[in-house]
Design an enzyme around this catalytic site. Sequence first.
Site, PDB file in Angstrom:
ATOM      1  CE  LYS A  32      -8.957   0.173 -19.148  1.00  0.00           C
ATOM      2  NZ  LYS A  32     -10.213  -0.010 -18.433  1.00  0.00           N
TER       3      LYS A  32
ATOM      4  CD  GLU B  79      -2.800  13.702 -13.963  1.00  0.00           C
ATOM      5  OE1 GLU B  79      -3.045  13.108 -15.040  1.00  0.00           O
ATOM      6  OE2 GLU B  79      -3.693  14.187 -13.235  1.00  0.00           O
TER       7      GLU B  79
ATOM      8  NE  ARG C 288     -13.805   2.400  -9.860  1.00  0.00           N
ATOM      9  CZ  ARG C 288     -14.136   2.981 -10.998  1.00  0.00           C
ATOM     10  NH1 ARG C 288     -13.216   3.645 -11.684  1.00  0.00           N
ATOM     11  NH2 ARG C 288     -15.363   2.932 -11.464  1.00  0.00           N
TER      12      ARG C 288
ATOM     13  CG  HIS D 223      -2.363   9.083  20.354  1.00  0.00           C
ATOM     14  ND1 HIS D 223      -2.386   9.344  21.708  1.00  0.00           N
ATOM     15  CD2 HIS D 223      -2.137   7.748  20.228  1.00  0.00           C
ATOM     16  CE1 HIS D 223      -2.148   8.223  22.378  1.00  0.00           C
ATOM     17  NE2 HIS D 223      -1.997   7.237  21.492  1.00  0.00           N
TER      18      HIS D 223
ATOM     19  CE  LYS E  59      -8.749  12.108 -16.757  1.00  0.00           C
ATOM     20  NZ  LYS E  59      -8.970  10.914 -17.566  1.00  0.00           N
TER      21      LYS E  59
END
Length: 550
Positions: A211, A217, A274, A390, A514
């Site tokens: 955006k 990153e 998001r 499990h 950051k």
Amino acid sequence: MNAESRARLNQTPEWAAIGKHREQLGEVQLRDLFAKDPARGTQYTLQVGDLHVDYSKHLVTDETLRLLRELAAATDVFGLRDAMFRGEKINTTEDRAVLHTALRAPRDAVIEVDGENVVPAVHAVLDKMAAFSGKVRSGEWTGHTGKRIKNIVNVGIGGSDLGPAMAYEALRSFTDRDLTVRFVSNVDGADLHEAVRDLDAAETLFIIASKTFTTIETITNATSARDWLLTELRADQSAVAKHFVALSTNAEKVSDFGIDTANMFEFWDWVGGRYSFDSAIGLSLMIAIGPDAFREMLDGFHLVDEHFRTEPAESNVPLLLGLLGIWYGNFHDAQSHAVLPYSHYLSKFTAYLQQLDMESNGKSVDRDGEPVDWQTGPVVWGTPGTNGQHAYYQLIHQGTKLIPADFIGFAEPVADLQPGLVAQHDLLMANFFAQTQALAFGKTPDEVRAEGVPDELVAHKTFKGNHPTTTILAKELTPSVLGQLIALYEHKVFVQGAVWNIDSFDQWGVELGKVLAKRIEPALTEGADVPDLDGSTTALVAKYRTMRGR
Ligand code: F6P
């Protein structure tokens, strides 16, 4: 009601009434609730689109639900909802509208931001995406050397990764199986390395999704991807145009990176990261499943948007799910919420919801910046059934914590499953139904004894039950149903943020890390002095440098 005129949440009479009701209800037992009302299993259900929502296995009565709805009315959840749909700037700390609902609105809808109808621009981008997807899928779009594109690598992080990555998994059976679609997010070079090591660069398209187009990153990985491509192709910068496209709100930065803005698919600052995967951020998914299936997914979102916008409180499913979360988080001290899909295709669904829910509602000051003295967003977690059974279900069944859970399942297996594997679906779903039954009703000591279990083991084999669950059941996992599910959770998160009076649409909590990472990096590489670094971090940095032989 605006934020200024709101009473402190936990000082409202509605909040107190729920607290009192909680005391009166005491340790209400699901066994008793069902015994008293045999129709509960059919009456405590709602339908939204294709989703059948069973909330009968919750520790609630009609009175609980009435009181929770009164809290929603007192906190004006529907008022804020209407303001959101109208395009008002309800993200107050960033002074932005919150209009992901406009991304899936039909072509003829009118939704204004600052007096301008945004729907034509939304559809113009969708049309551009559809045209581009069509070219890639048909082979008309070729790489620098003229080869057909066979590999799509989406480079992005957070909302620019989790949505398309999750939806690609969810809708795999709808994808063009001749395409390889991968997602790179982590700044750990291993992520990009593993994603491209077996790919032919000449057949690879990188989609750089960001955006802001400033996320370290993504820009680092995008730069490394460009280096990899140019090295592999032994080409110059001119090769970038056929192998890189961008999804962003920031044309200037896209152009600085070297991507032609003709190959940029835009979105807008009123789309939160998001909440963005049904915007241009979904391009990798659209290429994989095709524009028609993508539109079906958007229509699924829209269907639930309309339900949330128009359905009365009594039958409004996102409102109900939001309020149930408040019941457990604020009145039973539940700290977490499990989302347990019984579909392997939804293996990334809960990870997606973690950002949606925890980045939205992980806040500790209200809209006025005052500390909240009530619990806000839960820890959201979970993995697909039956694997969790499990692993950690033991703790849900017999541990000391209350963990409300959503069980999501489908009547039909996906369409292209091999016939031999279709039979396994009933076994999967038998587990799905068995788990919510066991969690709700448990097994009493008498029932255990009646099985001949020796006295010393009775306590160990007893299940106290009374663990609340919601069951969401749909016929099958289609693009539309996926859209419906996501919109359901988006609006649930909205409801909770509205009641808690927090800004669910900012994310200042990611900033500090950051900034510190930027300061620390030169200490790792050059041994630079970082002023005011604490003792623990200084020692760890020194250790790291020694280990790296620096
Ligand atoms: O984690 C913070 C955040 O800003 C998210 O909200 C966002 O989805 C992600 O980073 C990626 O941001 P961008 O799309 O600007 O690269």
